[in-house]
Scaffold this motif. Structure first.
Motif, short mmCIF file in Angstrom:
data_model
loop_
_atom_site.label_atom_id
_atom_site.label_comp_id
_atom_site.label_asym_id
_atom_site.label_seq_id
_atom_site.Cartn_x
_atom_site.Cartn_y
_atom_site.Cartn_z
N UNK A 29 0.82 -1.21 0.00
CA UNK A 29 0.00 0.00 0.00
C UNK A 29 0.86 1.27 0.00
N UNK A 30 2.04 1.23 0.60
CA UNK A 30 2.94 2.38 0.52
C UNK A 30 3.29 2.68 -0.93
N UNK A 31 3.60 1.63 -1.68
CA UNK A 31 4.00 1.82 -3.07
C UNK A 31 2.82 2.25 -3.95
N UNK A 32 1.63 1.79 -3.62
CA UNK A 32 0.45 2.23 -4.38
C UNK A 32 0.24 3.72 -4.17
N UNK A 33 0.45 4.21 -2.94
CA UNK A 33 0.34 5.64 -2.68
C UNK A 33 1.31 6.44 -3.53
N UNK A 34 2.55 5.95 -3.66
CA UNK A 34 3.53 6.60 -4.52
C UNK A 34 3.09 6.57 -5.97
N UNK A 35 2.53 5.43 -6.40
CA UNK A 35 2.12 5.27 -7.79
C UNK A 35 1.03 6.26 -8.18
N UNK A 36 0.03 6.41 -7.32
CA UNK A 36 -1.07 7.34 -7.64
C UNK A 36 -0.53 8.76 -7.81
N UNK A 37 0.32 9.20 -6.89
CA UNK A 37 0.90 10.53 -7.01
C UNK A 37 1.69 10.68 -8.31
N UNK A 38 2.49 9.67 -8.63
CA UNK A 38 3.32 9.74 -9.83
C UNK A 38 2.47 9.80 -11.10
N UNK A 39 1.40 9.02 -11.16
CA UNK A 39 0.54 9.02 -12.34
C UNK A 39 -0.23 10.33 -12.47
N UNK A 40 -0.52 10.96 -11.35
CA UNK A 40 -1.20 12.26 -11.39
C UNK A 40 -0.25 13.35 -11.87
N UNK A 41 0.94 13.45 -11.24
CA UNK A 41 1.85 14.56 -11.55
C UNK A 41 2.45 14.44 -12.95
N UNK A 42 2.55 13.21 -13.46
CA UNK A 42 3.09 13.02 -14.81
C UNK A 42 2.06 13.31 -15.88
N UNK A 43 0.80 13.39 -15.49
CA UNK A 43 -0.28 13.64 -16.44
C UNK A 43 -0.90 12.38 -17.01
N UNK A 44 -0.47 11.20 -16.56
CA UNK A 44 -0.99 9.95 -17.12
C UNK A 44 -2.49 9.83 -16.90
N UNK A 45 -2.94 10.02 -15.66
CA UNK A 45 -4.36 9.88 -15.38
C UNK A 45 -5.17 11.05 -15.96
N UNK A 46 -4.73 12.32 -15.81
CA UNK A 46 -5.48 13.41 -16.46
C UNK A 46 -5.62 13.21 -17.97
N UNK A 47 -4.56 12.73 -18.63
CA UNK A 47 -4.62 12.50 -20.08
C UNK A 47 -5.60 11.39 -20.42
N UNK A 48 -5.59 10.33 -19.63
CA UNK A 48 -6.53 9.23 -19.86
C UNK A 48 -7.96 9.72 -19.73
N UNK A 49 -8.22 10.56 -18.74
CA UNK A 49 -9.56 11.12 -18.57
C UNK A 49 -9.94 12.00 -19.76
N UNK A 50 -9.01 12.85 -20.17
CA UNK A 50 -9.28 13.81 -21.25
C UNK A 50 -9.72 13.10 -22.52
N UNK A 51 -8.95 12.10 -22.93
CA UNK A 51 -9.30 11.40 -24.16
C UNK A 51 -10.49 10.47 -23.97
N UNK A 52 -10.73 10.08 -22.73
CA UNK A 52 -11.91 9.27 -22.46
C UNK A 52 -13.20 10.00 -22.78
N UNK A 53 -13.19 11.32 -22.58
CA UNK A 53 -14.39 12.09 -22.87
C UNK A 53 -14.72 12.13 -24.36
N UNK A 54 -13.73 11.82 -25.18
CA UNK A 54 -14.00 11.76 -26.62
C UNK A 54 -14.95 10.61 -26.95
N UNK A 55 -15.06 9.65 -26.03
CA UNK A 55 -15.95 8.51 -26.25
C UNK A 55 -17.41 8.84 -25.97
N UNK A 56 -17.66 9.99 -25.35
CA UNK A 56 -19.02 10.33 -24.93
C UNK A 56 -19.93 10.51 -26.13
N UNK A 57 -21.00 9.74 -26.17
CA UNK A 57 -21.94 9.79 -27.29
C UNK A 57 -23.34 10.15 -26.79
#
Length: 462
Positions: free
Chosen positions: A80-108
């Motif tokens: 769980x310590x490493x998962x906490x690090x992973x979430x922060x890293x994916x947020x600050x790198x833009x991985x999760x925000x980018x995934x969300x952004x392009x996900x909205x392109x699927x909205x029909x």
């Protein structure tokens, strides 16, 4: 721990009474006094310790058994310590925000309910929290649905289904980590095995929601566009930012150890972070400890992206430690051995074991309203049963999630049910019939348990 000789030999009636008192105590503490799970678990521990002392069991022996149970699963606590690090890293790198952004392109607008399910599922996997997904993206979908006359109960059912698909299948989810750790299987092995029930449930949910869609051809997608604009304004949306997620998925498919896969992903994400921003070492330390924080006001996106850090894992870690201690004490005092002995004549095959695990998980959800305890109590109780039957424990962890994690939002007095109904403005009993994914997961795990399909057995290498 289960192989140790119990400190007490209880009669079946005594064991059943003590187990019932423990469950009622925890249920009352959580439901009526609104205590957090940690306090409820401590109350049950105190009760059992007093019973042990009354039966002349040495306190030091009970303490040792509790510590042994925690020690046997310390790898999960570290994870769980490493998962906490992973979430922060994916947020600050833009991985999760980018995934969300392009996900909205699927909205029909033509398939609004399907879009709501698929997008909340996508964001749920990226964020790892069903409640966060419901409180942000879910609220946005409820607003969109209201704007063009969608059925609110059906919209809520689609949102709940998607959010809990993500909660169940995300390596960032605390329930996913708990189910794997309490049973003692690798996190990614657990997720891969859940695909056998989760993917069919996903497909069936899409088909059911598609059947209800098609009439909403004049949708106002301004709220979705606003979400995308807010995400773009953060400066975190870049196509290359998806690379860490590709690394994580690739390593998981290659069956790399979860912690090693997480460390490799964090390293890649950290490198990308310095491509588009330059946080100081002090900022980096703060992000990794207390979670990534956006600088500026970006509306609902702030709460969706402002997550992670090892501090965010403390709640889950304390629940796991106390629950493992409770399981160790229940074994040490002879409660679980006596109950298993009483059921031994019934627990003779895969179908009966699967039904028993599912019934226990659902029962704890209904009686106590707490999904963590539904995973922890059922997991601790049935590990020796699966070992005795020669079944791989990944079957147990899958059933725990299919009957535990995704059922809590369907309980009106459950923690998730109360939060979601208040957040989305739709009563649980109204959206329950449309939360297709949740009860399809339960139905499929029972079907596979009876048929034997996808059920794996232990090998010498396990």
């Amino acid at each position: 721990m289960q192989g140790l000789v119990p400190l007490l030999v209880l009669k079946k009636g005594e064991a059943a009474l003590l187990a019932a008192l423990s469950v009622l105590l925890m249920g009352g503490a959580i439901i009526y006094f609104e205590w957090v799970p940690q306090l409820a678990l401590l109350a049950a521990l105190v009760l059992l310790l007093l019973v042990g002392l009354a039966k002349k069991v040495a306190f030091a022996d009970m303490q040792q058994r509790m510590a042994a149970a925690v020690a046997a699963a310390m790898g999960a606590v570290y994870l769980f310590f490493f998962i906490g690090l992973l979430v922060s890293a994916l947020m600050m790198s833009g991985a999760i925000p980018t995934l969300m952004y392009y996900g909205f392109e699927l909205l029909s607008p033509h398939y609004f309910y399907v879009s709501a399910f698929v997008l909340t599922a996508l964001v749920g996997i990226a964020v790892g929290s069903s409640l966060t997904t419901c409180a942000t993206l879910g609220v946005a979908f409820m607003g969109m649905g209201d704007a063009f006359g969608a059925q609110m109960a059906l919209t809520a059912g689609a949102v709940v289904s998607g959010a809990f698909f993500g909660d169940k299948m995300s390596p960032l989810s605390d329930t996913t980590g708990i189910a794997a750790s309490i049973v003692g299987v690798d996190l990614f092995d657990h997720i891969r095995n859940m695909a056998y029930t989760t993917v069919p449930a996903f497909v069936l949910t899409v088909l059911l929601l598609w059947w209800f869609s098609g009439s909403l051809n004049h949708a106002d997608l301004s709220r979705a566009a606003a979400f995308q604009q807010q995400l773009q304004a953060t400066g975190l949306v870049h196509v290359y930012a998806l690379l860490p997620l590709a690394v994580l998925v690739g390593l998981a498919l290659r069956r790399v150890n979860a912690i090693l896969a997480i460390l490799a992903t964090v390293a890649v994400a950290l490198g990308l972070t310095y491509v588009h921003s330059s946080p100081s070492l002090a900022q980096l330390g703060a992000y990794f400890f207390s979670g990534f924080k956006l600088e500026g006001d970006f509306g609902a996106v702030n709460s969706l992206i402002g997550r992670g850090g090892i501090q965010s894992m403390f709640f889950t870690q304390t629940v796991v430690v106390l629950a493992l201690s409770l399981g160790g004490l229940l074994f040490a005092l002879g409660v679980i051995p006596a109950l298993l002995e009483a059921m031994r004549h019934f627990l003779t095959n895969t179908a009966r074991a699967t039904v028993s695990v599912a019934a226990t998980s659902v029962g704890v959800n209904v009686l106590i309203g707490e999904q963590y305890l539904s995973l922890l109590l059922a997991g601790e109780t049935f590990k020796p049963v699966y070992d005795r039957l020669g079944l791989h424990r990944r079957n147990l962890s899958r059933t725990l999630e299919d009957a535990g994690t995704v059922i809590n939002p369907l309980v009106p007095w459950g923690v998730c049910g109360v939060f979601i109904s208040h957040t989305l403005g739709v009563p649980v009993l109204s959206y329950l019939p449309y939360a297709f994914f949740c009860y399809l997961s339960l139905a499929l795990t029972l079907l596979f348990g009876f048929s034997g399909l996808t059920i794996s057995r232990k090998t010498d290498a396990d």
